[in-house]
Structure formats: structure tokens, C-alpha cells
Design an enzyme around this catalytic site. Structure first.
Site, PDB file in Angstrom:
ATOM      1  N   ARG A 103      -5.208  -1.421  10.520  1.00  0.00           N
ATOM      2  CA  ARG A 103      -4.154  -0.925   9.627  1.00  0.00           C
ATOM      3  C   ARG A 103      -3.019  -0.169  10.301  1.00  0.00           C
ATOM      4  NH1 ARG A 103      -5.090   2.589   4.186  1.00  0.00           N
ATOM      5  NH2 ARG A 103      -6.431   3.801   5.584  1.00  0.00           N
ATOM      6  N   ASP A 104      -3.289   0.637  11.301  1.00  0.00           N
ATOM      7  CA  ASP A 104      -2.271   1.562  11.814  1.00  0.00           C
ATOM      8  C   ASP A 104      -1.960   1.299  13.288  1.00  0.00           C
ATOM      9  OD1 ASP A 104      -0.519   3.663  11.157  1.00  0.00           O
ATOM     10  OD2 ASP A 104      -1.802   5.125  12.125  1.00  0.00           O
ATOM     11  N   LEU A 105      -1.811   0.039  13.666  1.00  0.00           N
ATOM     12  CA  LEU A 105      -1.594  -0.327  15.067  1.00  0.00           C
ATOM     13  C   LEU A 105      -0.187   0.028  15.526  1.00  0.00           C
ATOM     14  CD1 LEU A 105      -2.611  -1.778  17.634  1.00  0.00           C
ATOM     15  CD2 LEU A 105      -1.748  -3.908  16.648  1.00  0.00           C
ATOM     16  N   ASN A 109      -1.619   3.581  20.054  1.00  0.00           N
ATOM     17  CA  ASN A 109      -3.037   3.282  19.868  1.00  0.00           C
ATOM     18  C   ASN A 109      -3.587   2.377  20.966  1.00  0.00           C
ATOM     19  OD1 ASN A 109      -2.229   3.116  16.465  1.00  0.00           O
ATOM     20  ND2 ASN A 109      -3.643   4.634  17.292  1.00  0.00           N
TER      21      ASN A 109
END
Length: 263
Positions: A103-105, A109
Site C-alpha cells: 500500500r505505501d511503497l 521504503n
């Protein structure tokens, strides 16, 4: 932990959210492209995660930043980074009874170790799809330009949510720009990097939007690279289509990147 250097990563998030990262990451310690979790402490003011860490490892956004001194990532290395992270996303989408959506790439990250191996980490905002379902409603994650705009509006998380964020990551690798919002050429208007790239290609050549540092060591192969650059950019733009239904599946994205790496 004799012989292993470690890095402490502090989570400014509630313990119950961080536990999600622990649960997911601990199931992927066998993957070379996931940062290995060694231990954690949940009793401090903020949870502490202890990861395996090799000296010289950098965040991808640091590697791409033009203001930080150091050898730039080559074109070959950038294709490999994209392929490796795509493979991890395919794994979490397909290898569990309840598929996992990262979801939060973002470039922050992803870590690059001294050998050039890309490692994904921080599954804090990941979401489990219910068995047999292709979507789930769950508001969360960042609100930056890397997050799927359809998810921002509806709160629905699907595998295509990761495809969008991955496409933005590919654009960062291609352009060397980690900020997903750019100024439209010749104006002060802020637009998404996918629109910036599309506008630029109307009047410019593909090499003019590419990070020039990744082409410096290509020598006489520069002209032969143009098709590879076009293929990579085309894939990134398809991944960032506004409508999720128009984006490719992550497994097909990974296949295309493997073909590019072999070529």
C-alpha cells in the site's frame, strides 16, 4: 548477534500498528529482497525494530538524490532494483491465503545494500485481503503522490493499489526525481510526476527526461538503449493509469522487467 551489524529503526506509530509490520516481515525472512527483522522492543515510548544491516546501505531516495555525493545508480542497476521489488510484491500478492497489499511503497521504503541488492522494508501500512476477496476498505498510509488516488478517494485497497505506487517508484528510478509532485514546465503549477513526464514527452526526446547520471557510463551503447528506456517508461505510465482496471497485474509487470533485465 556476532558478525552482524544492526540498525535500529524507530516507528512513530502505535504499537498495534507496528505489530502488523512484525507479523508480515517475520514471514519473509527467507527472501533476499526483504530487510530481515532480527528483533523488536514494544515496551519503550515508541516501538523499536531491529533489522539486519550492512554498513554502506542507503535508502533509495538517498541514492537518487542529486545533492548527495556518490556514484549514481547505473541504468542496469535501476532496472534490477525495479525487478527485485516487483518480485517481492508478486510474492506478497500470491503466496498467502490472505494476499498482502503493501500500500505505501515509496523510495524511502527501499534500501540498497553495498552489493546493489534492493531490500523492501516497513510493512506498517500493509493490508490483508479477506480470503476470496479482491478488495478491502481500509483508510491509512501516506497521502503523498505515491499513493493510489482511487484508494485516497474510496478507501478501497486492491492489488492495483500496489501497482500504482510501484509505477511511481519506476518513474523515480527513471527520472532521478523522488518527489512525486513537480512543477509543470514553464509554470508554477504543481502536477503529478506521471503528468509531468507525459507533458514532457510531447515536445522532448525520452533521453531528456531520463536521469542523465544513469547514462554516463553507457558509452557507445547510448543509442542502443533508447528502446529499453521507452519500454521502461511505457510500463511505468501503464502502472500509473488513474483507473485501476487499466493497470497491468503485478505478475505481468515483474515478467516485463525480467525481460528488460535480460536484454
Amino acid at each position: 548477534f556476532t558478525g552482524i551489524a544492526t540498525c535500529l529503526v524507530w516507528h512513530l506509530a502505535p504499537t498495534n500498528v507496528v505489530i502488523r509490520d512484525i507479523v508480515v516481515t517475520s514471514q519473509m525472512s527467507h527472501l533476499k529482497n526483504v530487510l530481515h527483522l532480527i528483533g523488536c522492543c514494544l515496551e519503550s515510548a515508541f516501538p523499536v525494530m531491529v533489522y539486519e544491516y550492512a554498513p554502506g546501505t542507503k535508502f533509495l531516495d538517498e541514492c537518487l538524490c542529486r545533492r548527495i555525493y556518490g556514484k549514481a545508480l547505473s541504468w542496469k542497476c535501476r532496472v534490477k532494483i525495479a525487478k527485485d521489488i516487483a518480485s517481492v510484491l508478486v510474492y506478497v500478492h500470491t503466496s498467502f491465503r490472505r494476499p498482502i497489499i503493501f500500500r505505501d511503497l515509496t523510495p524511502s521504503n527501499v534500501l540498497i545494500d553495498p552489493s546493489g541488492v534492493a531490500k523492501l522494508f516497513d510493512f506498517t501500512f500493509s493490508v490483508f485481503l479477506p480470503p476470496g476477496e479482491v478488495q478491502v476498505k481500509d483508510h491509512g498510509g501516506s497521502q503523498g503522490g505515491h499513493l493510489d488516488p482511487q484508494h485516497k478517494i474510496s478507501g478501497l485497497v486492491t492489488e492495483k493499489t500496489d501497482v500504482y505506487s510501484f509505477g511511481v517508484l519506476m518513474l523515480a528510478l527513471f527520472t532521478g526525481e523522488t518527489d512525486a509532485m513537480k512543477h509543470r514546465e514553464g509554470t508554477r503549477e504543481r502536477i503529478h510526476i506521471r503528468d509531468y513526464v507525459k507533458d514532457f514527452l510531447v515536445t522532448h526526446q525520452v533521453k531528456e527526461i531520463a536521469d542523465p547520471r544513469m547514462l554516463e557510463d553507457e558509452g557507445n551503447n547510448k543509442d542502443e538503449m533508447e528502446q529499453q528506456l521507452l519500454d521502461f517508461l511505457d510500463l511505468a505510465l501503464r502502472c500509473t493509469e488513474y483507473e485501476g482496471i487499466n493497470r497491468p497485474d503485478m505478475i505481468d509487470v515483474a515478467k516485463e522487467l525480467r525481460q528488460m533485465e535480460r536484454s
